[in-house]
Design a protein around this motif. Sequence first.
Motif, PDB file in Angstrom:
ATOM      1  N   LYS A  42       0.820  -1.207   0.000  1.00 37.73           N
ATOM      2  CA  LYS A  42       0.000   0.000   0.000  1.00 37.73           C
ATOM      3  C   LYS A  42       0.855   1.258   0.000  1.00 37.73           C
ATOM      4  O   LYS A  42       0.602   2.204  -0.762  1.00 37.73           O
ATOM      5  N   THR A  43       1.904   1.281   0.822  1.00 41.03           N
ATOM      6  CA  THR A  43       2.754   2.471   0.923  1.00 41.03           C
ATOM      7  C   THR A  43       3.994   2.393   0.043  1.00 41.03           C
ATOM      8  O   THR A  43       4.684   3.395  -0.145  1.00 41.03           O
ATOM      9  N   LYS A  44       4.308   1.189  -0.458  1.00 43.19           N
ATOM     10  CA  LYS A  44       5.536   0.955  -1.235  1.00 43.19           C
ATOM     11  C   LYS A  44       6.774   1.321  -0.412  1.00 43.19           C
ATOM     12  O   LYS A  44       7.763   1.861  -0.924  1.00 43.19           O
ATOM     13  N   GLN A  45       6.720   0.995   0.885  1.00 40.50           N
ATOM     14  CA  GLN A  45       7.822   1.302   1.778  1.00 40.50           C
ATOM     15  C   GLN A  45       8.244   0.039   2.546  1.00 40.50           C
ATOM     16  O   GLN A  45       7.416  -0.827   2.850  1.00 40.50           O
ATOM     17  N   MET A  46       9.534  -0.034   2.850  1.00 32.74           N
ATOM     18  CA  MET A  46      10.059  -1.068   3.747  1.00 32.74           C
ATOM     19  C   MET A  46      10.479  -0.415   5.062  1.00 32.74           C
ATOM     20  O   MET A  46      11.193   0.590   5.058  1.00 32.74           O
TER      21      MET A  46
END
Length: 412
Positions: free
Chosen positions: A269-273
Motif C-alpha cells: 500500500k505504501t511501497k515502503q520497507m
Amino acid sequence: MKTWGTKRWRLAAITVIAGSVLLSSAACGGDDKKSSSWQGGAEPGSSAGAPAGGSEASQQPLPSTVAVTSPAADAKNVVAISPIKYTTEDAEGTTVKVTDAAGKEVEGTLDKDAKTFTPAKALAYGTKYTVTVTGPEAEGKTNTTTSTFTTMAKPSKVVRVTSFLGDGQVVGVGMPLIMKFGRSIPESYRDDVERRMVVTATPAQEGTWHWTSPTEVHYRPKVYWKPNTKVFYKVSLAGVPLGDGYYGRSDLTVDLKIGRSLIMTVSNKTKQMTVKENGKVIKTLPVSLGKPSTPSSSGTMVVIEKKKHTIFDTTDELGPEEGYRTPIDFAQRITWSGQYIHAAPWSEGKQGKVNVSHGCVNVSEAMGAWLFNKTLMGDVITVSGTEEKLKNGNGWTDWNMSWEEYKKGSYL
C-alpha cells in the motif's frame, strides 16, 4: 506396540511394567506354571514349607530383589540403541552398570521411575555386553543379578543424516533448524526420529519439529528466537531403525548462535520497507514490488542466501523473447521461485510509487548495499497487500504458519 525385532522400537516405560508383573508373580511363588522371565529364585511350584537344610531346599537358589527384563538373557542380534530394562523392589536404591567385553563401562542415563537404562549413544555392533543390576539388601534374597546380550552386526543399509547449519554460525531470529535425510523416513518412524533430535536453547524457549517432506524436518520456536540465544542441538540417530531395514548412519551435534533481531516489513500500500533492529525502527526506504502480471508474494519469509553479485537468467524458463539475463547487485533470496530483495538502479524513479519488478523487492543501489551489510541468513521479511499469497514450501516458510498449524507437522 511395535517390537524391536520387527517393525520398530520404542523407549516406552509400559513394557517395563509388563515385565515387572511377570517377575513379581514368579518371585512370589503364587503360580504353579514355570516362567522363563523369572530369575534367581526358587521354582515357583516348590513347597514353601520344605524343612530348612533339606536336600531339595539346599539346591534352591535364593530369590532376587532385582532382575533384567530386556534385552532377554543371552539375546543375540540386539538393536544397538536398545534400552536396558529391569525390575527392582527399591527403585531409588538400585544401580545399573553395563560393560563391554573388555570391561569398559557404558555411559548412559538411568531413569529410576521407568526402571530403564538408556545408553548415551549406540553400542558397538557385534559386541557382547554385560548388565549388572544391584538392588537393596534383603533377608533371604540376593541383591545382584547379571545378564548378557550381543548387539546386531553392522547394518549394510544406512541413512545419512545432515544438518544445514554448522558449528559457530550466527543466524537471524527467524532461522529454522534444518535436518535432511538421505532417504525418505516412513511416517511410522518419524516420532522416534524427533525424540532423538534434542534442541537446547539458552535462554530456554518453547519449540517443535515440523516435517516439510519425507526427507526434511525443520525446528522453530513458538515465536522468533530471542536475540543472542545460544542454540545447541544433538541428533542421536546412529543405529536407530529408520524403516525397511535401514538404520541411522551417525550422530551429530551443532552449536550456533542467534544474532540481533532484524525484521523487515514491506507494505504494498505504501511501497515502503520498514527495518527494525532489536525492536526499534532504524530505516524506512522506498521499494518497488512485482507488477500485476508478476506479483510479489504476501507472507512471512526469511533470507535464504545472499549474493553480492549475481546474474538473473530467465531465458530457459521464459524463452528468449520474454526471458532476460540481467546482472544484479546485493541479491538476497527469499523464495525458491526466484523472489529476492535486491538493488535495482533502473527502477529507482519508480520505487515508493509503482510496482515494476518481476516479483522481487526492488530497492536503490545504495539501500541494497546498506541492507546487504546489515542482514544475516534467517532474518525475517514480511510482505503484505499484494495480489498473491505466499505458498508454504516456497522458501523457508516456517513463519508463514500459525503456531497451532506448525505443530501439526510434528509426529509427537
